[in-house]
Structure formats: C-alpha cells, structure tokens
Design an enzyme around this catalytic site. Sequence first.
Site, PDB file in Angstrom:
ATOM      1  N   PRO A   9      33.455  28.027  26.971  1.00 45.76           N
ATOM      2  CA  PRO A   9      32.427  28.927  27.486  1.00 45.76           C
ATOM      3  C   PRO A   9      32.638  30.397  27.144  1.00 45.76           C
ATOM      4  O   PRO A   9      33.764  30.892  27.181  1.00 45.76           O
ATOM      5  CB  PRO A   9      32.495  28.721  29.010  1.00 45.76           C
ATOM      6  N   ASN A  10      31.540  31.033  26.830  1.00 44.85           N
ATOM      7  CA  ASN A  10      31.436  32.475  26.555  1.00 44.85           C
ATOM      8  C   ASN A  10      32.019  32.889  25.208  1.00 44.85           C
ATOM      9  O   ASN A  10      31.895  34.044  24.816  1.00 44.85           O
ATOM     10  CB  ASN A  10      32.072  33.301  27.690  1.00 44.85           C
ATOM     11  N   ARG A  17      31.376  40.672  23.525  1.00 43.65           N
ATOM     12  CA  ARG A  17      31.934  40.473  24.868  1.00 43.65           C
ATOM     13  C   ARG A  17      33.270  41.187  25.005  1.00 43.65           C
ATOM     14  O   ARG A  17      34.177  40.952  24.188  1.00 43.65           O
ATOM     15  CB  ARG A  17      32.154  38.972  25.011  1.00 43.65           C
ATOM     16  N   TYR A  22      38.667  41.076  23.276  1.00 44.64           N
ATOM     17  CA  TYR A  22      38.381  39.993  22.324  1.00 44.64           C
ATOM     18  C   TYR A  22      37.999  40.468  20.915  1.00 44.64           C
ATOM     19  O   TYR A  22      37.776  39.623  20.042  1.00 44.64           O
ATOM     20  CB  TYR A  22      37.285  39.078  22.888  1.00 44.64           C
ATOM     21  N   ASN A  71      40.218  26.141  22.061  1.00 42.93           N
ATOM     22  CA  ASN A  71      40.211  27.262  23.001  1.00 42.93           C
ATOM     23  C   ASN A  71      39.200  26.894  24.078  1.00 42.93           C
ATOM     24  O   ASN A  71      37.988  27.090  23.910  1.00 42.93           O
ATOM     25  CB  ASN A  71      39.815  28.568  22.307  1.00 42.93           C
ATOM     26  N   ALA A  74      37.777  29.687  29.857  1.00 46.66           N
ATOM     27  CA  ALA A  74      38.071  29.654  31.298  1.00 46.66           C
ATOM     28  C   ALA A  74      38.346  28.238  31.810  1.00 46.66           C
ATOM     29  O   ALA A  74      39.070  28.062  32.797  1.00 46.66           O
ATOM     30  CB  ALA A  74      36.927  30.290  32.078  1.00 46.66           C
ATOM     31  N   HIS A  77      41.914  26.909  32.618  1.00 48.47           N
ATOM     32  CA  HIS A  77      42.601  27.176  33.882  1.00 48.47           C
ATOM     33  C   HIS A  77      42.083  26.329  35.044  1.00 48.47           C
ATOM     34  O   HIS A  77      42.591  26.432  36.147  1.00 48.47           O
ATOM     35  CB  HIS A  77      42.449  28.667  34.242  1.00 48.47           C
ATOM     36  N   ASP A  84      42.736  15.791  30.707  1.00 53.81           N
ATOM     37  CA  ASP A  84      42.814  14.330  30.560  1.00 53.81           C
ATOM     38  C   ASP A  84      42.288  13.873  29.203  1.00 53.81           C
ATOM     39  O   ASP A  84      42.838  12.944  28.599  1.00 53.81           O
ATOM     40  CB  ASP A  84      41.993  13.633  31.661  1.00 53.81           C
ATOM     41  N   GLU A  95      46.492  24.294  21.469  1.00 54.13           N
ATOM     42  CA  GLU A  95      45.746  25.183  22.380  1.00 54.13           C
ATOM     43  C   GLU A  95      45.874  26.613  21.880  1.00 54.13           C
ATOM     44  O   GLU A  95      46.984  27.064  21.571  1.00 54.13           O
ATOM     45  CB  GLU A  95      46.337  25.072  23.792  1.00 54.13           C
ATOM     46  N   HIS A  97      44.543  30.856  22.459  1.00 56.10           N
ATOM     47  CA  HIS A  97      43.822  31.901  23.179  1.00 56.10           C
ATOM     48  C   HIS A  97      43.888  33.179  22.362  1.00 56.10           C
ATOM     49  O   HIS A  97      44.924  33.481  21.754  1.00 56.10           O
ATOM     50  CB  HIS A  97      44.403  32.120  24.576  1.00 56.10           C
ATOM     51  N   ILE A  98      42.796  33.895  22.393  1.00 60.05           N
ATOM     52  CA  ILE A  98      42.694  35.158  21.657  1.00 60.05           C
ATOM     53  C   ILE A  98      43.562  36.207  22.345  1.00 60.05           C
ATOM     54  O   ILE A  98      44.345  36.910  21.706  1.00 60.05           O
ATOM     55  CB  ILE A  98      41.212  35.591  21.610  1.00 60.05           C
ATOM     56  N   SER A  99      43.399  36.299  23.651  1.00 61.19           N
ATOM     57  CA  SER A  99      44.172  37.276  24.429  1.00 61.19           C
ATOM     58  C   SER A  99      45.486  36.643  24.886  1.00 61.19           C
ATOM     59  O   SER A  99      45.626  35.411  24.884  1.00 61.19           O
ATOM     60  CB  SER A  99      43.360  37.719  25.650  1.00 61.19           C
ATOM     61  N   ARG A 104      47.676  38.761  31.685  1.00 62.78           N
ATOM     62  CA  ARG A 104      46.448  39.023  32.448  1.00 62.78           C
ATOM     63  C   ARG A 104      46.594  38.464  33.871  1.00 62.78           C
ATOM     64  O   ARG A 104      47.705  38.265  34.337  1.00 62.78           O
ATOM     65  CB  ARG A 104      45.256  38.437  31.684  1.00 62.78           C
ATOM     66  N   ARG A 108      45.037  33.059  35.080  1.00 61.08           N
ATOM     67  CA  ARG A 108      45.016  32.695  33.654  1.00 61.08           C
ATOM     68  C   ARG A 108      46.362  32.164  33.170  1.00 61.08           C
ATOM     69  O   ARG A 108      46.522  31.793  32.010  1.00 61.08           O
ATOM     70  CB  ARG A 108      44.597  33.895  32.795  1.00 61.08           C
TER      71      ARG A 108
HETATM   72  C1  DQA Z   1      40.518  33.043  26.512  1.00 62.88           C
HETATM   73  C2  DQA Z   1      41.315  33.409  27.770  1.00 62.88           C
HETATM   74  C3  DQA Z   1      40.653  32.831  29.008  1.00 62.88           C
HETATM   75  O1  DQA Z   1      41.400  33.179  30.167  1.00 62.88           O
HETATM   76  C4  DQA Z   1      39.252  33.397  29.170  1.00 62.88           C
HETATM   77  O2  DQA Z   1      38.608  32.801  30.267  1.00 62.88           O
HETATM   78  C5  DQA Z   1      38.437  33.259  27.931  1.00 62.88           C
HETATM   79  C6  DQA Z   1      39.065  33.467  26.631  1.00 62.88           C
HETATM   80  C7  DQA Z   1      41.113  33.701  25.256  1.00 62.88           C
HETATM   81  O3  DQA Z   1      40.841  33.188  24.174  1.00 62.88           O
HETATM   82  O4  DQA Z   1      41.801  34.719  25.344  1.00 62.88           O
HETATM   83  O5  DQA Z   1      37.236  33.069  27.992  1.00 62.88           O
HETATM   84  O6  DQA Z   1      40.584  31.638  26.343  1.00 62.88           O
END
Ligand code: DQA
Length: 138
Positions: A9-10, A17, A22, A71, A74, A77, A84, A95, A97-99, A104, A108
């Site tokens: 998502p997002n 964003r 990001y 990725n 959210a 978490h 599963d 897995e 993550h960008i950040s 944070r 997270r």
């Molecule tokens: C994220 C980190 C997550 O905590 C956050 O909800 C995201 C992006 C990242 O790629 O840094 O939407 O997965």
Amino acid sequence: MKIIIINGPNLNLLGKRENDIYGDETFNDFFEKLQQKYPKIELAQFQSNIEGELIDKIQETGYSFDGIILNAAAYTHTSVAIGDAVRAIKTPVVEVHISNTFSREDFRHKSYIAPNAKGIIVGFGLQSYELALQSFLK
Ligand code: DQA
C-alpha cells in the site's frame, strides 16, 4: 531467471509521497532503469493497496518465479496473513524497505514477513530493491 517485485500500500505514490523519506523518483522510472541494467533477468512488478491481492500475487508467483522481492509497506507490521503466505510458498522472498524502519517509530520495528524471508534489506532508498535483486544472482 524470473524475479517479481511486489509492492504494498501507498507505494504507488512514490515520487509524490513524503519525499524526504521516500525520495523523488517514481517506481516506474526506477523499474525501467533496473530492467535496462539487468537485461538478462526477466523482471516483473506488481503493486496493490489491498492485502488480499498481495496474497493472491504471492501465491500465484510463489511456485514458478525464482525470487520475490517484497515490500509489503505498512502491512509488514500488521499482516499475519502475508507472513503466512510467504511461509507457504516455495519461491524465496527477500523483504525490502526503502526507509530504515528501525530508525523510525517502534511499530515499524515489527515484521511479520522477516521470520519467513530469506533475508531483509532496509534503508538504502530504492537501491534496496537492486541489492535484493543482486542477492538472487548468486
Ligand atoms: C516502507 C516502510 C513502512 O513502514 C511504511 O509503512 C511504508 C514503506 C519502506 O519501504 O520504507 O509504506 O515499507
């Protein structure tokens, strides 16, 4: 070699964003450059804001692709169900993550994906995806 990047998502809003966290690049621009840089790898990408669609895609690619770069944003978490799904399939999952999620908020720091992933890469911006891709080249 067939690798799919699955974004949660997002992440369709990358480039617009929270640019301080990001970055400014859209995912499609980044993806195009990545495919050009690794022409021998058959790269696919999928993004959804819907938990069940992410699970469907993990199941659909989880027995035929050579790797999944996930990725889950959210949902990382919160989602026992995505965790599963990652455990259920045969294809290895990295897995990403960008950040740096560990620098944070506390919520997270928890990942339902990580225990079932081959490895995790966090905090390198969009380069996290490339590092994950390289991990499959070994
Ligand atoms: C994220 C980190 C997550 O905590 C956050 O909800 C995201 C992006 C990242 O790629 O840094 O939407 O997965």
